[in-house]
Design an enzyme around this catalytic site. Sequence first.
Site, PDB file in Angstrom:
ATOM      1  N   SER B  40     -16.035  34.288  23.077  1.00 46.49           N
ATOM      2  CA  SER B  40     -15.856  33.091  22.260  1.00 46.49           C
ATOM      3  C   SER B  40     -16.932  32.036  22.512  1.00 46.49           C
ATOM      4  O   SER B  40     -17.013  31.056  21.763  1.00 46.49           O
ATOM      5  CB  SER B  40     -14.487  32.464  22.536  1.00 46.49           C
ATOM      6  N   CYS B 128       7.200  29.128  29.003  1.00 46.68           N
ATOM      7  CA  CYS B 128       7.802  28.325  27.939  1.00 46.68           C
ATOM      8  C   CYS B 128       9.312  28.510  27.838  1.00 46.68           C
ATOM      9  O   CYS B 128      10.047  27.541  27.618  1.00 46.68           O
ATOM     10  CB  CYS B 128       7.140  28.632  26.606  1.00 46.68           C
ATOM     11  N   HIS B 241      11.155  28.745  20.437  1.00 52.84           N
ATOM     12  CA  HIS B 241      12.092  29.638  21.119  1.00 52.84           C
ATOM     13  C   HIS B 241      13.499  29.047  21.043  1.00 52.84           C
ATOM     14  O   HIS B 241      13.677  27.833  21.164  1.00 52.84           O
ATOM     15  CB  HIS B 241      11.734  29.767  22.610  1.00 52.84           C
TER      16      HIS B 241
END
Lengths: 315, 315
Positions: B40, B128, B241
């Site tokens: 990248s 998370c 979530h």
Amino acid sequence: MFNTVAVAGATGAVGRIILQLLEQRRFPAQKFRLLASARSAGQQIDFAGSRITVEELTHDCFHGVDLVIASTPDETAAEFLPSAVRAGCRVIDESGYWRMHPDVALVIPEINPQAALSATGIIASPNCSTTQMVVALKPLHDAARVRRVVVSTYQATSGAGLQGTADLLAGTRAALNSTTYDYKAFRYPIAFNAIPQIGSFKQDGYTSEELKMIFETRKILGDDSIQVCPTCIRIPVSNCHSETINVETERPLSVAEARQLFESFPDIKVLDDPNLGQYPMPSICDGSDDVFVGRIRRDLSHPNCITFWCVSDNL
Amino acid sequence: MFNTVAVAGATGAVGRIILQLLEQRRFPAQKFRLLASARSAGQQIDFAGSRITVEELTHDCFHGVDLVIASTPDETAAEFLPSAVRAGCRVIDESGYWRMHPDVALVIPEINPQAALSATGIIASPNCSTTQMVVALKPLHDAARVRRVVVSTYQATSGAGLQGTADLLAGTRAALNSTTYDYKAFRYPIAFNAIPQIGSFKQDGYTSEELKMIFETRKILGDDSIQVCPTCIRIPVSNCHSETINVETERPLSVAEARQLFESFPDIKVLDDPNLGQYPMPSICDGSDDVFVGRIRRDLSHPNCITFWCVSDNL
């Protein structure tokens, strides 16, 4: 051998599956009649090599019928099935209305067939999310006595009927194309979403679907001391309900014993080799009669608990 | 005020969100550097009114950097972050690699900011699915001591990075069009499916994601006696979530008290009026910093348990 079998709600999602199964299994009857609401009456349905015209379900339609297999909305079952009983029919009801009535047998053929044999009136079949859980619990209960279950469901849109799956597909297409879709079977968009409501809200903040999982489980297993804490969630899957099931037994079960109990039970299929990526998923359980169990493991948080993942075709 | 802040993994799903937040909150630094893999490097990214060229992440790239905010694959964090610490940088790591290391502070700013202030090396942020659960548990734990948690997750594809959501969208299009799609981020098709594996399988049949929910919870809440039984499931939701959380406390909590505790906690938003159809869902929590809690109810199966539904934007 029955003379005449009537299928009530023959044009619905479950009704169609019932017709498929009757056909596949060459159900022994001389005549089949298909009953539905006035709206669907007159439709022609191909069944077992002949074309049958759907008749309207009325109070007087049951004369001469030996067996009624009904899959209708609850209010339809409440209104019409007593007329079928009065007309002398045996009645199998797939709706939710009659299940908990004290005179009604609540039966999963693999679990408590004796209740069906001794039934005098309506024989009801349990809610789909209850059925697969109870099948999975049955061998554990017989061996070690189930005391408490904490269950979370991942329920498919087919549980809301043909309109449920039509909504999922049309709503998903609309979401992918950034257009809107007017959902009919769901209160909120189900495409790419999770909705924590199935049925209507009843006592203590629980939904009707969740209360069914508590009370139907006790009735089928014949043990009112079984405690169940359910949370029912709709997810964007078209068919097959999934459940995480955490079960506490009176006598602790090892994972090996639980697996052995599952494997020995005729209607359970164990798919549980994580290292090979083998576990049940809706995508592979669709169309099967079995209840699939996997991810069986010790609950590290409680000595008397095991925990597992359960998937079954809800239709 | 920092002189130089470097964002490592700047081109990934979480990296992009980090850049957005730094920009929106006018993070006080004179210079920002963007680091990523060789693949990248050379990309140009618009940030806070200027165009920044992405540099390759190397062992020698940290000189003169005051703060590194890293969101990279675990193996990249394992390899490069010690070089950042040796170069004298403060390091905030969003990967999973360093979290449970005894010298690393595991911090949710709303829960245990003191751990960050006293940290000498890497400051890690939790997984998370752990974060939203621990935020929801914190006020209950402070008031009544959490003893055991049974949690089932409904996790979005964005947790698997940009490729996860790309897979969901492309796979769903393919499924609707009855064509095939070659999934890259998932072992099995996620479109219209539920996959009971997030991460890799580790001890006792638990996945890496599930073990994080056990051990990170204890570390952040500073209580190794908290028991957690997690099952982590991927569902076809692109972002946010969801979790069903069943929590046993040492002192029983009423629903009213639990609701009051949630409402008083700054980062929790209670959405809980079932009769108005008000509860958290991914579709309405997307883009918010809050942890949303709803369906709060007494667990009818255990006197010391309450149960609820929790949704949060995982990015």
